[in-house]
Scaffold this active site. Structure first.
Site, short mmCIF file in Angstrom:
data_model
loop_
_atom_site.label_atom_id
_atom_site.label_comp_id
_atom_site.label_asym_id
_atom_site.label_seq_id
_atom_site.Cartn_x
_atom_site.Cartn_y
_atom_site.Cartn_z
N LYS A 183 0.58 5.35 -6.18
CA LYS A 183 -0.58 5.01 -7.23
C LYS A 183 -1.45 6.49 -7.29
CE LYS A 183 -4.51 4.08 -6.58
NZ LYS A 183 -4.87 2.63 -6.42
N TYR B 47 -8.42 -3.77 -11.53
CA TYR B 47 -8.19 -2.56 -10.93
C TYR B 47 -6.89 -2.07 -11.32
CZ TYR B 47 -11.15 -3.09 -6.56
OH TYR B 47 -12.17 -3.02 -5.68
N HIS C 209 -26.60 21.28 -3.20
CA HIS C 209 -26.72 22.00 -4.57
C HIS C 209 -25.75 23.02 -4.96
CE1 HIS C 209 -28.90 22.62 -8.32
NE2 HIS C 209 -28.81 23.97 -8.05
N GLU D 65 -25.66 15.38 -5.55
CA GLU D 65 -27.20 15.35 -5.13
C GLU D 65 -27.89 14.54 -5.93
OE1 GLU D 65 -28.84 19.18 -5.96
OE2 GLU D 65 -27.36 19.57 -7.43
N CYS E 271 0.91 -1.19 0.02
CA CYS E 271 -0.07 -0.01 -0.09
C CYS E 271 0.77 1.18 -0.07
CB CYS E 271 -0.92 -0.15 1.16
SG CYS E 271 -1.86 1.46 1.44
N CYS F 215 -1.53 1.58 -3.36
CA CYS F 215 -2.32 2.63 -2.96
C CYS F 215 -1.82 3.96 -3.15
CB CYS F 215 -3.16 2.66 -1.78
SG CYS F 215 -3.45 0.87 -1.45
N GLU G 279 -6.29 1.49 -13.61
CA GLU G 279 -5.78 2.83 -13.06
C GLU G 279 -4.45 3.13 -13.77
OE1 GLU G 279 -5.40 1.69 -8.74
OE2 GLU G 279 -7.41 2.25 -8.57
P1 NDP Z 1 -7.66 -7.86 -10.72
O1 NDP Z 1 -7.99 -9.16 -10.29
O2 NDP Z 1 -8.16 -6.69 -10.37
O3 NDP Z 1 -7.54 -8.06 -12.36
C1 NDP Z 1 -6.59 -9.12 -12.83
C2 NDP Z 1 -6.95 -8.97 -14.35
O4 NDP Z 1 -5.93 -9.63 -15.17
C3 NDP Z 1 -8.32 -9.56 -15.05
O5 NDP Z 1 -8.91 -8.49 -15.76
C4 NDP Z 1 -8.03 -10.87 -15.37
O6 NDP Z 1 -9.08 -11.14 -16.23
C5 NDP Z 1 -6.70 -10.54 -15.86
N1 NDP Z 1 -6.09 -11.83 -16.02
C6 NDP Z 1 -5.83 -12.77 -14.84
N2 NDP Z 1 -5.07 -13.90 -15.29
C7 NDP Z 1 -4.83 -13.65 -16.75
C8 NDP Z 1 -3.98 -14.49 -17.48
N3 NDP Z 1 -3.46 -15.65 -17.20
N4 NDP Z 1 -3.90 -14.01 -18.84
C9 NDP Z 1 -4.54 -12.62 -19.12
N5 NDP Z 1 -5.33 -12.15 -18.19
C10 NDP Z 1 -5.48 -12.34 -16.98
O7 NDP Z 1 -5.95 -7.81 -10.42
P2 NDP Z 1 -5.23 -6.72 -10.21
O8 NDP Z 1 -3.59 -7.12 -10.54
O9 NDP Z 1 -5.56 -5.60 -11.27
O10 NDP Z 1 -5.23 -6.28 -8.61
C11 NDP Z 1 -4.92 -6.95 -7.83
C12 NDP Z 1 -5.88 -6.77 -6.57
O11 NDP Z 1 -5.39 -5.39 -6.09
C13 NDP Z 1 -7.29 -6.16 -6.86
O12 NDP Z 1 -8.01 -7.29 -7.13
C14 NDP Z 1 -7.75 -5.25 -5.89
O13 NDP Z 1 -8.30 -6.01 -4.67
C15 NDP Z 1 -6.34 -4.71 -5.27
N6 NDP Z 1 -6.10 -3.39 -5.93
C16 NDP Z 1 -7.13 -2.54 -5.38
C17 NDP Z 1 -7.16 -1.03 -5.74
C18 NDP Z 1 -8.03 0.05 -5.16
O14 NDP Z 1 -8.53 -0.31 -4.04
N7 NDP Z 1 -8.06 0.99 -5.92
C19 NDP Z 1 -6.16 -0.64 -6.56
C20 NDP Z 1 -5.03 -1.84 -7.45
C21 NDP Z 1 -5.34 -3.22 -6.75
P3 NDP Z 1 -10.45 -11.71 -16.10
O15 NDP Z 1 -11.19 -10.52 -15.38
O16 NDP Z 1 -10.94 -12.49 -17.34
O17 NDP Z 1 -10.36 -12.88 -15.00
#
Ligand code: NDP
Length: 455
Positions: free
Chosen positions: A53, A180, A439, A444, A45, A50, A184
């Site tokens: 970022k 996510y 407002h 709102e 984080c 977080c 981002e």
């Molecule tokens: P996510 O699980 O959010 O997304 C992973 C992405 O990668 C999905 O789109 C998934 O596709 C794709 N994917 C997974 N495996 C493969 C593969 N083998 N080949 C191709 N594509 C693949 O993970 P992130 O890495 O983005 O983030 C991890 C976690 O960190 C998040 O889930 C969240 O909990 C946390 N986070 C929170 C944030 C916030 O609160 N603002 C900011 C950043 C991270 P598919 O959907 O098809 O499975």
């Protein structure tokens, strides 16, 4: 072994959000606590998640602000230019400051900091290099680590740990994934001036989010200028003299300067020595725990990202508070509540969400009423910015309770944090309707939605 023969009552491995919170709160109750960390004091984080970022997201937002300014009468004498090293180094300095604060807080609370990599040797023993520490209880809070799928040239990608410190700004940037981190960073690097492409294997990004919200966000992100390559996978990356040549499953090729792989994060358990105590991790490297955060070994606990729950800092913090309360307060045990966790995605525009998606609400309730509004925010009138905003409330028809709220637009996370209280408190649509708006704001709309969109 008696308590006195242990070096610690509680020995935490991993000084991220969950580990630090557990260590400090336990120490505040007189527990003898040690915490082991080899790399990121403050965890993902603070160091590579977080916090940095969000700083980069702020930086990226200026591009749109400069563009919007003209409509409000501002003439910029010179076209603004962005200087990556300045942002990168300012971020590094700020993170260093935060690391110092984290360490000071741990020291002041009496937690012993141990620098190095912890390896479990037994139910009460952890090695750090040559040293062995004994503790009545161990807490594994090692978090998650970026996962990169296997394809030719995958080693040429960077992950979200490496993105913050790039020596050079990538003028052509490719993000792989649709979750996510992918959305981002696509927004961030696009905002900072990179020609940005997001490659995702599905048809619509942000799987698991409310689908209408995900579709709207996808259209808005595309509208800002991020190129979307959907239903595509990376099959190969090759280094060339002028950049990285990326081949997609359709056969399409594009040359970029950096590829960020944002394809999920897995339990950070490699080398942790879990096999020595018989703790088995799942395919994603996550440690199974019971509702008291206890692993299959009674003296070893785990919490946060490494346990495979929602990978969110506030969840790890809350879990740590529950665990320490249950272990050391002597009061009635508490249970962690995973219902209605508010969250935000800091893509541009932001998403703020709490409670159920429309799809989940339909599966859970016999009848739902859905209120949706989509509009041009006032700020985008004079500026000519084509960005739009979406707000959505999902109501259980039987009880009138608002069970989901989703916002796409400026400061959506700031808006939904407040709404999160209302949803958590179980307030009804009638309560929302009885609340006066502020407002003129975009928010709102959330208290003036009267027309049911679908039921
Ligand atoms: P996510 O699980 O959010 O997304 C992973 C992405 O990668 C999905 O789109 C998934 O596709 C794709 N994917 C997974 N495996 C493969 C593969 N083998 N080949 C191709 N594509 C693949 O993970 P992130 O890495 O983005 O983030 C991890 C976690 O960190 C998040 O889930 C969240 O909990 C946390 N986070 C929170 C944030 C916030 O609160 N603002 C900011 C950043 C991270 P598919 O959907 O098809 O499975």
């Amino acid at each position: 072994m008696t308590t006195a023969e242990y070096d610690f009552d509680l020995l935490v491995i991993g000084a991220g959000s969950g580990g630090v919170r557990a260590a400090r709160t336990a120490a505040a109750q007189g527990v003898r606590v040690g915490i082991i960390e080899d790399r990121y004091w403050g965890g993902t984080c603070v160091n590579v998640g977080c916090v940095p970022k969000k700083l980069y997201s702020y930086a990226a937002h200026f591009a749109q602000d400069f563009a919007d300014a003209a409509g409000y009468g501002w003439q910029l004498e010179k076209t603004p230019s962005f200087h990556w090293p300045q942002l990168r180094d300012a971020r590094a300095t700020e993170i260093q400051r935060l690391n110092g604060i984290y360490n000071k807080l741990l020291d002041q609370s009496g937690v012993q900091r141990i620098h190095g990599r912890g390896r479990v040797l037994g139910p009460h023993q952890v090695a750090v290099g040559e040293q062995v520490f004994r503790a009545e209880r161990l807490l594994l809070a090692t978090g998650a680590w970026p996962f990169i799928p296997d394809f030719e040239g995958a080693d040429l990608c960077i992950d979200s740990n490496q993105i913050f410190d790039l020596a050079e700004f990538p003028q052509r940037f490719l993000v792989y994934g649709g979750g996510y981190i992918a959305v981002e960073f696509a927004s961030i690097f696009h905002g900072l001036g990179a020609e940005t492409t997001l490659v995702y294997r599905g048809e619509q990004i942000l799987r698991g989010f409310d689908q209408e919200i995900a579709a709207f966000t996808q259209a808005q992100i595309a509208q800002t200028g991020v190129q979307l390559a959907l239903k595509e996978e990376i099959t190969r990356i090759e280094r060339q003299a002028t950049g990285l040549l990326v081949t997609l499953s359709s056969g399409r090729q594009l040359e970029v300067d950096q590829v960020l792989c944002a394809t999920g994060r897995r339990g950070h358990t490699e080398g942790l020595g879990l096999e020595t105590v018989g703790i088995e991790v799942n395919a994603a490297g996550e440690i199974p725990v019971d509702e008291h955060f206890c692993t299959s070994v009674p003296s070893i606990y785990a919490l946060g990202d490494v346990t495979g729950g929602p990978q969110l800092t506030p969840v790890a913090l809350a879990e740590a508070m529950v665990l320490v309360h249950n272990l050391y307060s002597g009061q009635a045990p508490k249970k962690m509540d995973y219902q209605s966790i508010p969250t935000a995605v800091f893509c541009h525009p932001n998403i703020g969400t709490v409670g159920l998606s429309e799809e989940a609400a339909r599966a859970q309730y016999a009848g739902v009423r859905v209120f949706v509004t989509e509009f041009k925010p006032m700020r985008n009138t004079l500026s000519g910015n084509p960005g739009r905003c979406m707000m959505k409330l999902i109501v259980d028809a039987a009880s009138d309770r608002v069970v989901g709220c989703h916002v796409v637009g400026s400061d959506a996370g700031e808006i939904v944090q407040g709404i999160g209280i209302a949803v958590k408190a179980g307030l009804t649509k009638a309560d929302f309707d009885a609340t006066l708006g502020i407002h003129p704001t975009s928010a709102e709309e959330l208290v003036t939605l009267r027309q049911v969109t679908r039921s």
